[in-house]
Design a protein around this motif. Structure first.
Motif, PDB file in Angstrom:
ATOM      1  N   ASP A   1       0.822  -1.205   0.000  1.00 49.49           N
ATOM      2  CA  ASP A   1       0.000   0.000   0.000  1.00 49.49           C
ATOM      3  C   ASP A   1       0.858   1.258   0.000  1.00 49.49           C
ATOM      4  O   ASP A   1       0.503   2.251  -0.587  1.00 49.49           O
ATOM      5  N   GLU A   2       2.003   1.223   0.704  1.00 47.54           N
ATOM      6  CA  GLU A   2       2.876   2.376   0.790  1.00 47.54           C
ATOM      7  C   GLU A   2       4.168   2.076   0.048  1.00 47.54           C
ATOM      8  O   GLU A   2       4.546   0.923  -0.097  1.00 47.54           O
ATOM      9  N   PRO A   3       4.867   3.120  -0.398  1.00 47.63           N
ATOM     10  CA  PRO A   3       6.160   2.872  -1.026  1.00 47.63           C
ATOM     11  C   PRO A   3       7.081   2.159  -0.048  1.00 47.63           C
ATOM     12  O   PRO A   3       7.037   2.374   1.159  1.00 47.63           O
TER      13      PRO A   3
ATOM     14  N   VAL B   1      12.151   5.707   4.380  1.00 42.80           N
ATOM     15  CA  VAL B   1      13.275   6.108   5.204  1.00 42.80           C
ATOM     16  C   VAL B   1      13.303   7.622   5.289  1.00 42.80           C
ATOM     17  O   VAL B   1      13.181   8.310   4.280  1.00 42.80           O
ATOM     18  N   GLU B   2      13.462   8.135   6.507  1.00 43.77           N
ATOM     19  CA  GLU B   2      13.576   9.583   6.686  1.00 43.77           C
ATOM     20  C   GLU B   2      14.913  10.029   6.113  1.00 43.77           C
ATOM     21  O   GLU B   2      15.950   9.437   6.390  1.00 43.77           O
ATOM     22  N   ARG B   3      14.892  11.069   5.261  1.00 44.08           N
ATOM     23  CA  ARG B   3      16.102  11.516   4.586  1.00 44.08           C
ATOM     24  C   ARG B   3      16.305  13.014   4.763  1.00 44.08           C
ATOM     25  O   ARG B   3      15.358  13.752   4.925  1.00 44.08           O
TER      26      ARG B   3
ATOM     27  N   PRO C   1      20.130   9.223   4.030  1.00 49.36           N
ATOM     28  CA  PRO C   1      19.256   8.785   5.125  1.00 49.36           C
ATOM     29  C   PRO C   1      19.688   9.383   6.462  1.00 49.36           C
ATOM     30  O   PRO C   1      20.879   9.491   6.747  1.00 49.36           O
ATOM     31  N   VAL C   2      18.712   9.771   7.287  1.00 49.74           N
ATOM     32  CA  VAL C   2      18.996  10.311   8.611  1.00 49.74           C
ATOM     33  C   VAL C   2      19.585   9.201   9.486  1.00 49.74           C
ATOM     34  O   VAL C   2      20.548   9.395  10.200  1.00 49.74           O
ATOM     35  N   ARG C   3      19.025   8.003   9.408  1.00 46.74           N
ATOM     36  CA  ARG C   3      19.514   6.857  10.176  1.00 46.74           C
ATOM     37  C   ARG C   3      20.062   5.839   9.181  1.00 46.74           C
ATOM     38  O   ARG C   3      19.331   5.353   8.328  1.00 46.74           O
TER      39      ARG C   3
END
Length: 157
Positions: free
Chosen positions: A131-133, A137-139, A145-147
């Motif tokens: 349903d979601e990509p 990842v938070e970027r 990437p942040v993490r």
């Protein structure tokens, strides 16, 4: 977009004496960009010049800040030598490494269904398709990437 005035971008340049003795030389750096009027840029440049603390001399004996045309000149006397820092405001004409600003895109308006045509039901979701990509990842703005993905993995040495 006729009639739209583009704001001037000013570069704040600091040229400082580095090194000592035979290795003493001047290095220049653009420390900031100011969008607006020349007087706004000069005001910010003066603020920075007044608070600037040069690397040399280590034990300053006298500090003089002078206004000079499009900027300021800071002369700091040390025990044996004087060191100079020049603060200049200059109009930015070109920047090969400037970030690309995307052009505004006009979004087409939603088509309105006519009352004569019934709304078609949406196609059923494919069970194999998430349903979601997958990449949630938070970027940072540059895409990094942040993490890191390896952080917290148990299968790494």
């Amino acid at each position: 977009m006729e009639g739209e005035k583009k704001m001037t971008v000013w570069g704040l340049v600091v040229e400082a004496t580095t090194g000592a003795g035979e290795r003493k030389h001047t290095e220049a750096n653009v420390v900031a960009h100011i969008r607006g009027s020349r007087s706004d840029a000069l005001a910010e440049l003066e603020r920075r010049a007044r608070t600037y603390s040069p690397e040399h001399p280590r034990s300053p004996r006298r500090r003089r800040l002078l206004r000079d045309g499009d900027g300021f000149l800071l002369v700091v006397d040390g025990a044996w030598q004087s060191f100079v820092t020049r603060f200049t405001v200059a109009e930015l004409l070109e920047d090969s490494a400037a970030p690309v600003v995307p052009e505004p895109v006009e979004t087409p308006s939603e088509p309105v269904a006519s009352p004569d045509e019934p709304d078609e039901p949406d196609e059923p979701d494919d069970p194999d398709e998430p349903d979601e990509p997958v990449d949630q990842v938070e970027r940072y703005a540059d895409g990094v990437p942040v993490r890191p993905t390896w952080l917290g993995r148990d299968d790494l040495p």
